[in-house]
Write a protein that holds these residues in place. Sequence first.
Motif, PDB file in Angstrom:
ATOM      1  N   TYR A 405      99.589  19.273  47.688  1.00  0.00           N
ATOM      2  CA  TYR A 405      98.536  20.149  47.176  1.00  0.00           C
ATOM      3  C   TYR A 405      97.149  19.553  47.395  1.00  0.00           C
ATOM      4  CZ  TYR A 405     102.970  20.661  44.830  1.00  0.00           C
ATOM      5  OH  TYR A 405     104.319  20.741  44.583  1.00  0.00           O
ATOM      6  N   GLY A 406      97.076  18.551  48.275  1.00  0.00           N
ATOM      7  CA  GLY A 406      95.791  17.933  48.576  1.00  0.00           C
ATOM      8  C   GLY A 406      95.763  16.467  48.156  1.00  0.00           C
ATOM      9  N   THR A 407      94.692  15.797  48.547  1.00  0.00           N
ATOM     10  CA  THR A 407      94.519  14.388  48.200  1.00  0.00           C
ATOM     11  C   THR A 407      93.840  14.277  46.837  1.00  0.00           C
ATOM     12  OG1 THR A 407      94.343  13.761  50.535  1.00  0.00           O
ATOM     13  CG2 THR A 407      93.484  12.194  48.921  1.00  0.00           C
ATOM     14  N   LYS A 408      94.468  13.527  45.929  1.00  0.00           N
ATOM     15  CA  LYS A 408      93.990  13.465  44.543  1.00  0.00           C
ATOM     16  C   LYS A 408      93.691  12.022  44.146  1.00  0.00           C
ATOM     17  CE  LYS A 408      95.219  17.866  43.954  1.00  0.00           C
ATOM     18  NZ  LYS A 408      94.262  18.966  43.698  1.00  0.00           N
ATOM     19  N   LEU A 409      92.649  11.861  43.325  1.00  0.00           N
ATOM     20  CA  LEU A 409      92.387  10.575  42.706  1.00  0.00           C
ATOM     21  C   LEU A 409      93.381  10.404  41.570  1.00  0.00           C
ATOM     22  CD1 LEU A 409      90.540   8.080  42.542  1.00  0.00           C
ATOM     23  CD2 LEU A 409      89.079   9.363  40.982  1.00  0.00           C
ATOM     24  N   ILE A 410      94.071   9.278  41.540  1.00  0.00           N
ATOM     25  CA  ILE A 410      95.196   9.111  40.617  1.00  0.00           C
ATOM     26  C   ILE A 410      94.761   9.243  39.162  1.00  0.00           C
ATOM     27  CG2 ILE A 410      96.954   7.469  39.828  1.00  0.00           C
ATOM     28  CD1 ILE A 410      97.076   6.451  42.715  1.00  0.00           C
ATOM     29  N   LYS A 411      93.572   8.790  38.836  1.00  0.00           N
ATOM     30  CA  LYS A 411      93.147   8.838  37.432  1.00  0.00           C
ATOM     31  C   LYS A 411      93.023  10.271  36.922  1.00  0.00           C
ATOM     32  CE  LYS A 411      88.085   8.641  37.911  1.00  0.00           C
ATOM     33  NZ  LYS A 411      86.882   7.860  37.555  1.00  0.00           N
ATOM     34  N   GLU A 412      92.964  11.252  37.838  1.00  0.00           N
ATOM     35  CA  GLU A 412      92.871  12.647  37.427  1.00  0.00           C
ATOM     36  C   GLU A 412      94.158  13.145  36.774  1.00  0.00           C
ATOM     37  OE1 GLU A 412      91.792  14.829  40.884  1.00  0.00           O
ATOM     38  OE2 GLU A 412      89.743  14.030  40.978  1.00  0.00           O
ATOM     39  N   PHE A 413      95.260  12.405  36.945  1.00  0.00           N
ATOM     40  CA  PHE A 413      96.518  12.816  36.338  1.00  0.00           C
ATOM     41  C   PHE A 413      96.631  12.360  34.885  1.00  0.00           C
ATOM     42  CE2 PHE A 413      97.895  12.170  40.923  1.00  0.00           C
ATOM     43  CZ  PHE A 413      97.744  13.509  41.229  1.00  0.00           C
ATOM     44  N   PHE A 414      95.688  11.542  34.438  1.00  0.00           N
ATOM     45  CA  PHE A 414      95.721  11.046  33.066  1.00  0.00           C
ATOM     46  C   PHE A 414      94.903  11.949  32.162  1.00  0.00           C
ATOM     47  CE2 PHE A 414      96.874   7.419  35.567  1.00  0.00           C
ATOM     48  CZ  PHE A 414      97.729   6.672  34.770  1.00  0.00           C
ATOM     49  N   SER A 415      95.418  12.197  30.963  1.00  0.00           N
ATOM     50  CA  SER A 415      94.693  13.021  30.000  1.00  0.00           C
ATOM     51  C   SER A 415      95.241  12.776  28.605  1.00  0.00           C
ATOM     52  CB  SER A 415      94.816  14.512  30.352  1.00  0.00           C
ATOM     53  OG  SER A 415      96.158  14.938  30.215  1.00  0.00           O
ATOM     54  N   GLU A 416      94.428  13.095  27.611  1.00  0.00           N
ATOM     55  CA  GLU A 416      94.854  12.981  26.221  1.00  0.00           C
ATOM     56  C   GLU A 416      95.725  14.186  25.859  1.00  0.00           C
ATOM     57  OE1 GLU A 416      94.285  10.473  24.248  1.00  0.00           O
ATOM     58  OE2 GLU A 416      92.945   9.343  25.547  1.00  0.00           O
ATOM     59  N   ALA A 417      96.366  14.098  24.727  1.00  0.00           N
ATOM     60  CA  ALA A 417      97.223  15.190  24.262  1.00  0.00           C
ATOM     61  C   ALA A 417      96.554  15.947  23.127  1.00  0.00           C
ATOM     62  CB  ALA A 417      98.563  14.643  23.795  1.00  0.00           C
ATOM     63  N   MET A 418      96.809  17.254  23.087  1.00  0.00           N
ATOM     64  CA  MET A 418      96.380  18.093  21.976  1.00  0.00           C
ATOM     65  C   MET A 418      97.561  18.967  21.569  1.00  0.00           C
ATOM     66  SD  MET A 418      92.438  19.214  22.686  1.00  0.00           S
ATOM     67  CE  MET A 418      92.283  19.728  20.984  1.00  0.00           C
ATOM     68  N   LYS A 419      97.548  19.426  20.326  1.00  0.00           N
ATOM     69  CA  LYS A 419      98.636  20.256  19.822  1.00  0.00           C
ATOM     70  C   LYS A 419      98.336  21.735  20.057  1.00  0.00           C
ATOM     71  CE  LYS A 419     100.973  16.876  17.683  1.00  0.00           C
ATOM     72  NZ  LYS A 419     102.363  16.495  18.009  1.00  0.00           N
ATOM     73  N   ASN A 420      99.346  22.481  20.497  1.00  0.00           N
ATOM     74  CA  ASN A 420      99.191  23.935  20.549  1.00  0.00           C
ATOM     75  C   ASN A 420      99.666  24.523  19.228  1.00  0.00           C
ATOM     76  OD1 ASN A 420     101.978  23.880  20.619  1.00  0.00           O
ATOM     77  ND2 ASN A 420     102.141  24.511  22.768  1.00  0.00           N
ATOM     78  N   ASP A 421      99.684  25.861  19.127  1.00  0.00           N
ATOM     79  CA  ASP A 421     100.050  26.485  17.854  1.00  0.00           C
ATOM     80  C   ASP A 421     101.526  26.326  17.520  1.00  0.00           C
ATOM     81  OD1 ASP A 421     101.023  28.116  19.796  1.00  0.00           O
ATOM     82  OD2 ASP A 421     100.080  29.957  19.057  1.00  0.00           O
TER      83      ASP A 421
END
Length: 487
Positions: A405-421
């Motif tokens: 799907y293209g060339t990606k910077l690896i750090k872009e795969f990291f993220s914090e978590a949030m709760k859904n409903d």
Amino acid sequence: MLKQNLQFKLSQKLSPQQIQLMKLIQLPTLAFEQRLLEEMNENPALETGKDEEEVYEKDEFDNNEEYDDYEGSDNIEADDINIDEYLSNDETPDYKLQTNNYSDDEERENPFASPVSFHQDLINQLNTFILNETDREIAEFLVGSIDDMGYIRRTVQDIVDDMAFTQGIYTDEKNVERMLHVIHELEPSGVGARDLQECLLLQLKHKTPTQDIALAMDIIENQFEAFTKKHYDKLLQKYAITQEQLKKTVHEIEKLNPKPGGSFTGNNKVTENIVPDFAIRINDGDLELTLNGRNAPSLHVSKDYQEMMQTYKESRDKSNSQKDAVQFIKQKLDSAKWFIDAIKQRQETLYVTMNAIMHFQQEYFLDGEETSLKPMILKDIADMVGLDISTVSRVANSKYVDTPYGTKLIKEFFSEAMKNDQGEDVSTLEIKKILQNVIEAEDKHKPLPDDQLADILKEKGYPIARRTIAKYREQLDIPVARMRKKI
């Protein structure tokens, strides 16, 4: 009264070799190639290509105690060590400041003539004007005061004072203003403006006069604040025009260049090339990870240097000069062995880290949907591979992966978590993507303010506060609702 306390303090220091290993790990492919080239130039005991006998693995010189003052020949252990404190800000490599990946093969001579710089082009245009010596000096000083975006961001009085103090050119504001009008005749149109309003006006004045251009000039000159804040209702009422007329006028203004210097073709801006450090492919429904082969060079220790060491060892008479020579040989051999081992550890560290990320985000790499990205922090991967968080960070922040799907910077795969409903953990990347989709689908005549965006995401199962919506919108470089409004 004297008191005696017995205090135990456990400290762990990194050897120079461990620090160098961390620096090797954080290098992307092309920077690593450059570092390898430097090491090859500095150490004649290090050679490329495969050594059939692989003598560097274990040779009889490993236990030569007479000159074995080199520490660090053991396997380099850097686990559970916070390397950050050992790497100062002064040692931050360029690749962390900009994506600059030029390999040795790609840096070739430019067959084209060197382009004229932006400021030199302005001087060349100035030479077509008939000016006396003083006026030319003032005009050239003004050209030198233009920034790369094409603006002169100084007052006329400051320019007058600066010319007197630094150039010995004594003039007044009237003459500087007169020469400023000459600068405003140069190309690209709008160059030499003091602010955005003047820049747009200068460009409009250079256009062929029409009813729309005349109205655009009036709006920029007299209703600039209302225009920038998109108070279109106020403009419609002020000029008693139809919505279609205003739309055409605004379109003329939007075609102008707010940064005339930035568009100069001779600026020789570097097009940054990115060489992926990894590649992920899908084969029969399974993910396959490969490390860029340029990260795995074939190296071995020079056999000539080892033979020189052997010759000395067999020699009975050892002069001081011979001892000095052998000391040099021993140091180069040890350094070559360490560098080869460090490269192997670098390869292993890169591979196991990216492999863990690939499996953690397996769903995304299989379907390419950003909403499939799971919440993932550095500690998740560090725990999986048994490395320090700072080591994982160095891999993630500086490396790229080639995906379907293209060339990606690896750090872009990291993220914090949030709760859904439903109480489930969802990635903030997923929420940002949904927010972006909602904004793209909105009615641009009535763009949605942040509180309404928050209500829409809540309906979709993501209870997020308005201030969080604003934060995500800014991170996506999306302006506020008023600035997204179209006529």
